[in-house]
Write an enzyme that holds these catalytic residues in place. Structure first.
Site, PDB file in Angstrom:
ATOM      1  N   ASP A 111      66.440  39.891   3.256  1.00 56.43           N
ATOM      2  CA  ASP A 111      65.450  40.323   4.254  1.00 56.43           C
ATOM      3  C   ASP A 111      65.906  39.785   5.606  1.00 56.43           C
ATOM      4  O   ASP A 111      66.764  40.373   6.250  1.00 56.43           O
ATOM      5  CB  ASP A 111      64.078  39.784   3.805  1.00 56.43           C
ATOM      6  CG  ASP A 111      62.922  40.425   4.548  1.00 56.43           C
ATOM      7  OD1 ASP A 111      62.969  40.486   5.780  1.00 56.43           O
ATOM      8  OD2 ASP A 111      61.962  40.872   3.910  1.00 56.43           O
ATOM      9  N   VAL A 161      57.971  45.622  -0.367  1.00 53.51           N
ATOM     10  CA  VAL A 161      58.190  46.110  -1.728  1.00 53.51           C
ATOM     11  C   VAL A 161      57.921  45.023  -2.762  1.00 53.51           C
ATOM     12  O   VAL A 161      58.087  43.828  -2.488  1.00 53.51           O
ATOM     13  CB  VAL A 161      59.629  46.652  -1.916  1.00 53.51           C
ATOM     14  CG1 VAL A 161      59.794  48.005  -1.260  1.00 53.51           C
ATOM     15  CG2 VAL A 161      60.679  45.672  -1.388  1.00 53.51           C
TER      16      VAL A 161
HETATM   17  C1  PRP Z   1      62.269  35.871  -1.288  1.00 51.47           C
HETATM   18  C2  PRP Z   1      63.400  36.553  -2.034  1.00 51.47           C
HETATM   19  C3  PRP Z   1      64.641  35.982  -1.412  1.00 51.47           C
HETATM   20  C4  PRP Z   1      64.204  35.684   0.016  1.00 51.47           C
HETATM   21  C5  PRP Z   1      64.766  36.727   0.933  1.00 51.47           C
HETATM   22  O1  PRP Z   1      62.050  34.628  -1.839  1.00 51.47           O
HETATM   23  O2  PRP Z   1      63.330  36.301  -3.411  1.00 51.47           O
HETATM   24  O3  PRP Z   1      65.060  34.787  -2.040  1.00 51.47           O
HETATM   25  O4  PRP Z   1      62.773  35.739   0.031  1.00 51.47           O
HETATM   26  O5  PRP Z   1      64.228  36.610   2.214  1.00 51.47           O
HETATM   27  P1  PRP Z   1      65.080  36.164   3.480  1.00 51.47           P
HETATM   28  O6  PRP Z   1      66.322  37.003   3.485  1.00 51.47           O
HETATM   29  O7  PRP Z   1      64.156  36.496   4.629  1.00 51.47           O
HETATM   30  O8  PRP Z   1      65.358  34.706   3.384  1.00 51.47           O
HETATM   31  P2  PRP Z   1      60.699  33.783  -1.608  1.00 51.47           P
HETATM   32  O9  PRP Z   1      60.976  32.709  -0.597  1.00 51.47           O
HETATM   33  O10 PRP Z   1      59.558  34.704  -1.305  1.00 51.47           O
HETATM   34  O11 PRP Z   1      60.502  33.092  -3.007  1.00 51.47           O
HETATM   35  P3  PRP Z   1      60.368  33.820  -4.454  1.00 51.47           P
HETATM   36  O12 PRP Z   1      61.731  34.385  -4.791  1.00 51.47           O
HETATM   37  O13 PRP Z   1      59.983  32.697  -5.349  1.00 51.47           O
HETATM   38  O14 PRP Z   1      59.314  34.892  -4.345  1.00 51.47           O
END
Ligand code: PRP
Length: 184
Positions: A111, A161
């Protein structure tokens, strides 16, 4: 016939963005490419970034035809918010020593890129033989870092998503497809 039972869309989901069969076909393609690229490796460690990458990692590794081990790391930068704080927290480290190993980081989504960027810096300091990155989906319009992916499943637009590991406030992670949240 697919062994997966496809649950219907719940009311808080707007539409299916990537259906389960399309995901599975892409995961098979990626797995074949990775197997080819690491055919001469004598120490591939697949590092799955929890929680989001658990499903992608399981499906991907099941189809790898090269010897490998799997480890897990837990990071968080979102909490229950829907934007990255940029402040990545290490919640649980890998158990394996990554020095002199071929390391493949497996993410569900790229992201802002803050999480993967943090991991690449952190793992580079551990002196692996090689370090590559994979993500099932990427949102190029949201990318704020110059982190690069070696393996990518799908580029998607800037919509929220869920499913196939991705959550909203911990909901919908176990859907076999990726769906767009209905945010109204
Ligand atoms: C989400 C996803 C990625 C990260 C990507 O993790 O699983 O690891 O965000 O986002 P970025 O490119 O903006 O860093 P999250 O921190 O929500 O934890 P989770 O995987 O436990 O849901």
């Amino acid at each position: 016939m697919s062994p997966i039972t496809i649950p219907p869309l719940s009311e808080d989901l707007e539409s299916v963005l990537i259906d389960a069969d399309t995901i599975q076909r892409k995961v098979s393609d990626l797995s074949r490419r990775i197997s080819e690229d690491y055919k001469d490796s004598d120490g591939l460690v697949v590092v799955s970034v929890l929680k989001g990458a658990f499903m992608f990692t399981a499906d991907l590794c099941r189809q790898l035809s090269v010897p490998h081990t799997v480890d897990f790391i837990a990071l968080s930068s979102y909490g229950n918010r829907d934007y990255s704080s940029g402040n990545v927290r290490l919640i649980m480290d890998v158990r394996e020593n990554l020095a002199d190993k071929d390391v493949l980081i497996v993410e569900d989504i790229l992201d802002s890129g803050h999480t993967l960027s943090y991991l690449v810096r952190n793992f580079t300091a551990r002196q692996p033989s090689s370090l590559k990155t994979a993500a099932l989906v990427s949102k190029p319009d949201r990318l704020l870092t110059d982190v690069k992916l070696d393996y990518l499943g799908f580029e998607i637009p800037d919509v929220w998503v869920v499913g196939y590991g991705l959550d909203y406030a911990e909901q919908h992670r176990t859907l076999p497809y990726i769906a767009v949240m209905n945010r109204t």
